[in-house]
Design a protein around this motif. Sequence first.
Motif, PDB file in Angstrom:
ATOM      1  N   VAL A  70      -5.362  18.314  17.698  1.00 38.41           N
ATOM      2  CA  VAL A  70      -4.418  18.967  18.831  1.00 38.41           C
ATOM      3  C   VAL A  70      -3.336  19.763  18.051  1.00 38.41           C
ATOM      4  N   ARG A  71      -3.012  19.212  17.059  1.00 38.04           N
ATOM      5  CA  ARG A  71      -1.696  19.744  16.072  1.00 38.04           C
ATOM      6  C   ARG A  71      -0.458  18.873  17.130  1.00 38.04           C
ATOM      7  N   ILE A  72      -0.754  17.447  16.754  1.00 38.50           N
ATOM      8  CA  ILE A  72       0.382  16.617  17.115  1.00 38.50           C
ATOM      9  C   ILE A  72       1.394  16.723  15.838  1.00 38.50           C
ATOM     10  N   ARG A  73       2.391  17.830  15.758  1.00 35.94           N
ATOM     11  CA  ARG A  73       2.979  17.595  14.664  1.00 35.94           C
ATOM     12  C   ARG A  73       4.320  16.763  14.493  1.00 35.94           C
ATOM     13  N   THR A  74       4.347  16.107  13.344  1.00 37.18           N
ATOM     14  CA  THR A  74       5.386  15.000  13.061  1.00 37.18           C
ATOM     15  C   THR A  74       6.174  15.590  11.673  1.00 37.18           C
ATOM     16  N   ASP A  75       7.252  14.512  11.392  1.00 40.26           N
ATOM     17  CA  ASP A  75       7.940  14.486  10.326  1.00 40.26           C
ATOM     18  C   ASP A  75       7.079  13.824   9.404  1.00 40.26           C
ATOM     19  N   ASN A  76       7.558  13.752   7.896  1.00 39.94           N
ATOM     20  CA  ASN A  76       6.426  13.108   6.951  1.00 39.94           C
ATOM     21  C   ASN A  76       6.967  11.693   6.775  1.00 39.94           C
ATOM     22  N   ALA A  77       7.566  11.053   7.558  1.00 36.60           N
ATOM     23  CA  ALA A  77       7.992   9.451   7.587  1.00 36.60           C
ATOM     24  C   ALA A  77       6.525   8.826   7.516  1.00 36.60           C
ATOM     25  N   TYR A  78       5.817   8.770   6.430  1.00 36.97           N
ATOM     26  CA  TYR A  78       4.403   7.839   6.690  1.00 36.97           C
ATOM     27  C   TYR A  78       4.820   6.611   7.413  1.00 36.97           C
ATOM     28  N   THR A  79       3.815   6.175   8.204  1.00 38.08           N
ATOM     29  CA  THR A  79       3.768   4.813   9.033  1.00 38.08           C
ATOM     30  C   THR A  79       4.904   4.650   9.749  1.00 38.08           C
ATOM     31  N   LYS A  80       5.726   5.701   9.999  1.00 35.90           N
ATOM     32  CA  LYS A  80       6.558   5.627  11.253  1.00 35.90           C
ATOM     33  C   LYS A  80       7.137   6.985  11.585  1.00 35.90           C
TER      34      LYS A  80
ATOM     35  N   PRO B  20       0.831  -1.388   0.071  1.00 34.77           N
ATOM     36  CA  PRO B  20      -0.024  -0.121  -0.013  1.00 34.77           C
ATOM     37  C   PRO B  20       1.057   1.164   0.052  1.00 34.77           C
ATOM     38  N   ASP B  21       0.291   2.152  -0.878  1.00 41.01           N
ATOM     39  CA  ASP B  21       1.008   3.426  -0.694  1.00 41.01           C
ATOM     40  C   ASP B  21       1.095   4.132   0.755  1.00 41.01           C
ATOM     41  N   PRO B  22       2.269   4.491   1.179  1.00 39.92           N
ATOM     42  CA  PRO B  22       2.303   4.754   2.699  1.00 39.92           C
ATOM     43  C   PRO B  22       1.441   6.019   3.076  1.00 39.92           C
ATOM     44  N   ARG B  23       1.251   6.871   2.315  1.00 45.35           N
ATOM     45  CA  ARG B  23       0.413   8.244   2.394  1.00 45.35           C
ATOM     46  C   ARG B  23      -0.885   7.731   2.775  1.00 45.35           C
ATOM     47  N   GLU B  24      -1.387   6.967   1.872  1.00 51.18           N
ATOM     48  CA  GLU B  24      -2.968   6.558   1.816  1.00 51.18           C
ATOM     49  C   GLU B  24      -3.059   5.646   2.951  1.00 51.18           C
ATOM     50  N   LEU B  25      -2.143   4.832   3.132  1.00 49.89           N
ATOM     51  CA  LEU B  25      -2.175   3.660   4.193  1.00 49.89           C
ATOM     52  C   LEU B  25      -2.357   4.617   5.676  1.00 49.89           C
ATOM     53  N   ASP B  26      -1.806   5.308   5.730  1.00 50.22           N
ATOM     54  CA  ASP B  26      -1.825   6.199   6.900  1.00 50.22           C
ATOM     55  C   ASP B  26      -3.396   6.655   7.092  1.00 50.22           C
ATOM     56  N   VAL B  27      -3.630   7.491   6.045  1.00 45.35           N
ATOM     57  CA  VAL B  27      -5.108   7.769   6.074  1.00 45.35           C
ATOM     58  C   VAL B  27      -5.833   6.747   6.373  1.00 45.35           C
ATOM     59  N   VAL B  28      -6.046   5.583   5.867  1.00 44.13           N
ATOM     60  CA  VAL B  28      -6.666   4.427   6.247  1.00 44.13           C
ATOM     61  C   VAL B  28      -6.560   3.867   7.683  1.00 44.13           C
ATOM     62  N   MET B  29      -5.346   3.726   8.170  1.00 41.90           N
ATOM     63  CA  MET B  29      -4.972   3.389   9.457  1.00 41.90           C
ATOM     64  C   MET B  29      -5.417   4.196  10.632  1.00 41.90           C
ATOM     65  N   ALA B  30      -5.266   5.622  10.314  1.00 43.83           N
ATOM     66  CA  ALA B  30      -5.821   6.526  11.302  1.00 43.83           C
ATOM     67  C   ALA B  30      -7.215   6.614  11.885  1.00 43.83           C
ATOM     68  N   THR B  31      -7.913   6.015  10.909  1.00 46.18           N
ATOM     69  CA  THR B  31      -9.575   6.116  11.135  1.00 46.18           C
ATOM     70  C   THR B  31      -9.893   5.246  12.331  1.00 46.18           C
ATOM     71  N   GLY B  32      -9.037   4.129  12.748  1.00 48.70           N
ATOM     72  CA  GLY B  32      -9.457   3.290  13.982  1.00 48.70           C
ATOM     73  C   GLY B  32      -9.452   4.074  15.307  1.00 48.70           C
ATOM     74  N   GLU B  33      -8.730   5.038  15.296  1.00 48.91           N
ATOM     75  CA  GLU B  33      -8.665   5.865  16.604  1.00 48.91           C
ATOM     76  C   GLU B  33      -9.659   6.950  16.530  1.00 48.91           C
ATOM     77  N   GLN B  34     -10.083   7.049  15.431  1.00 46.13           N
ATOM     78  CA  GLN B  34     -10.949   8.232  15.229  1.00 46.13           C
ATOM     79  C   GLN B  34     -12.389   7.807  15.704  1.00 46.13           C
ATOM     80  N   VAL B  35     -12.554   6.556  15.527  1.00 49.29           N
ATOM     81  CA  VAL B  35     -13.752   6.060  16.499  1.00 49.29           C
ATOM     82  C   VAL B  35     -13.741   5.944  17.715  1.00 49.29           C
ATOM     83  N   THR B  36     -12.765   5.390  18.348  1.00 49.24           N
ATOM     84  CA  THR B  36     -12.744   5.334  19.781  1.00 49.24           C
ATOM     85  C   THR B  36     -12.672   6.695  20.522  1.00 49.24           C
TER      86      THR B  36
END
Length: 413
Positions: free
Chosen positions: A100-110, A61-77
């Motif tokens: 919140v603005r938890i600012r990160t670098d752009n290393a998708y998935t990690k 999976p494309d890492p940027r899009e995988l992050d978009v998908v994976m981040a949904t799990g926590e939005q539910v809870t």
Amino acid sequence: MALIVQKYGGTSVGSPERIKNVARRVARWHRQGHQLVVVVSAMSGETNRLIALAKEIQASPDPRELDVVMATGEQVTIGLLAMALKEVGLSARSYTGAQVRIRTDNAYTKARILGIDEQAMRADLDNGTIVIVAGFQGVDQDGNLTTLGRGGSDTTGVALAAALKADECQIYTDVDGVYTTDPRIVPEARRLDTVTFEEMLEMASLGSKVLQIRSVEFAGKYKVKLRVLSSLGDPDELEGPGTLITFEEASPMEQPIISGIAFNRDEAKLTVLGVPDRPGIAYQILGPIAEANIDVDMIIQNVGHDGTTDFSFTVNRSDYARALAILEQVKQHVTARAIAGDNKICKVSAVGVGMRSHPGIASKTFRTLAEEGINIQMISTSEIKISVVVDEKYLELAVRVLHKAFDLDKASA
Ligand code: ADP
Ligand code: ASP
Ligand code: MG
């Protein structure tokens, strides 16, 4: 009144019932007059389900899009927990990492956390609102969603505690603390009242998944008071003491020699056979591996014979195929005889600050494994750990016999 950051893992929020229990636990702490920031993971199994879905569409999976998908799990809870708190009459507000603005670098998935804006959370806390934050996710400077690596909600919790200068960060999970080894493998494992920060860092980096390594690094850097506790007991009762990660070592008399046995199944070994034994060879082999962003763990170069030598190293199992392909190329350049690989290995480690003052730990480790007929393929040591690579089929046996050999199943004096 204290400011407490609590983090609840996947099992702790694994069903509506469990989420209601979390709300009751949070409500109890709130009634005691504390300000609370609550970080939640996705429901257990959800992140795996999302990754599997992504892989049905794209094998890799494309890492940027995988992050978009994976981040949904926590939005539910976060939403569900905020509702559960409102149901028991409390003021609560959910925030995604980007809100919140938890600012990160752009290393998708990690991605790594670079900074956290705490004003909005502070304003809520000051008026008695419970702040609920999605774990595992952040946002890069261009507004892209990012995730922090598997188990990353621990890191969100500790990073928030550091940013807010919280009095304590409590990691609630499905075990009631850090044990001498994974209690799923060794039922006789015991809960530790305390574990030193250094030991926890080693245990997490050597595979004890109870805390994500980056959360421990954060706790060390910002001196966050970090405790691991169970969320599975009666939410209306005070929980047990759990395990406190301490920054001070006990006196040498009280300090056990070995505090825990860690293990990691996600290992693979690669060997370049018959390479010329000359300066620069390690660089020629490992340079291309590093360029491909593959982390190397253990490295062994054997004594040379007739001008050639064998060179072995380990990588994460998920990087095995890529590393093997790179070595096939390297083989041509360095005129090696052959490339060998084994992705059915694991690493077992004994960890303890008491090792510094007690010689003989390595020989005891080797003897214990030899008595079971377990062949050691690689060894690495530091001041406070000894790790061995063995065939994956011996993992559970090796963990069990070492746990026993170092008396970890017995209550400390
Ligand atoms: P969560 O979803 O709450 O983050 P994890 O599954 O990530 O929970 O971590 C908790 C699990 O870590 C436990 O169920 C246990 O099997 C495992 N574990 C591995 N090593 C240890 C250890 N030394 N002490 C306690 N738990 C451990
Ligand atoms: N939900 C994420 C995972 O499964 C993050 C976490 O649980 O800490 O890895
Ligand atoms: Mg976890």
